[in-house]
Design a protein around this motif. Sequence first.
Motif: not given
Length: 405
Positions: A182, A203-207, A368
């Motif tokens: 990620y 950001s709450r998401t990771l690419g 998390s």
Amino acid sequence: MTKRPLLLLFCFLLLLVSSRQAATRRDFAGQYSLARRVVVDTRQEADSLRLYVRFPNGSVVGSGQPLRIAVWPSYDAQQPVWQDSVSQLAKHTKRVGTSALVEFCVPLSRLRTGQVLSLQPGPNAADTGDEAWLLLTAERLARPFILIDSAGAPLLRRYVHANEPFEVSTFGLDQPLLLRRYESNFTAALPPMTNPAAQPPASRTLGVQDSITFQAGQLVALQRAGLYLLNNGSGGPASSLLVEENNFPELTTASDLIQPLIYLTSSVERKKLYDAPSPKKAVDQFWLNAANGQQAGARQLIRTYYGRVSAANQLFSAYKAGWMTDRGMLYVVMGPPDAVYRTASEERWIYRQPNVGNSTYVFRAKPSTFAPEHYELVRRPEHEMLWYAAVEQWRKALTNARPAR
């Protein structure tokens, strides 16, 4: 009896109860002592949970004392749910240098998510710091694999070095595993007096950058540093893995040495360090200036500061290097806490400072997928004075230079 004597009696009883509670309050500061830190990992095996426990002081499990196991409803509970001991401890113990690795199983039916497991290799373990405390998360209770090194020994850490061979050891038949990398452009923790509401939302998401599939039991060496998530092909419990370069948890390159100075310097000062013809010499000069040109003093500052950075990396690394986390920030600048109190949802770090009194920092649990034991600092304006005082002590070589323990 008149009301006044009754009131005095009530106050006395209340004071007595409060004093007894304070006297039995459990202090977890010993868990942040590297010299005594007991490391634990788990693997779910059918109806059992296997525990891998490494005692840095191997003599504590060779003294003839049993290894006591207790499960508590919470960190601050006064009575365990149940307790037992590992019988024939020598058969479960393997010596590794001066340390000792102990393996044993506990029935899963006796464990629940949210409970806390403690391990004590003798009656005085709590006093010497040779005890372990483990929060039983859903991931720990259900994860069917552990990481082992090329010699087959448990890694007992959530990070590996780039190009370091390791393998995933699963219970039962080897199965295909999925490893996803990620984005990991994380920043260092903000100072303890920062107003979170004034910061841009994170950001709450990771690419996902890329992924690989491999077989359990197969040696793997990851070339690219970053944050990885590992799980089996059936979508079972995932486990994070941090891949670091160089000599992590130690810092050796000029860039690595400059980064943790974010807690002591301005952005302008750090840019000058990065842009210097020899950044490594510029870092040495920064510490030499802090020590008023005294080389012995500069060397002591360097040993203490980067010793704490290394310790924070070992203690707190999860989705990013330990020194960059909230607890790691405080550990580096303020030193190991004098007392640590835990509940189900928070940690309280206490620093006892001469002529100032106690200062308390509260960390709230924010688990998390990537960091199941992550804590965030409750930032408050009143921390500002003590923070800048600590920074000034470093910059003027006045710090008490309390090393990582």
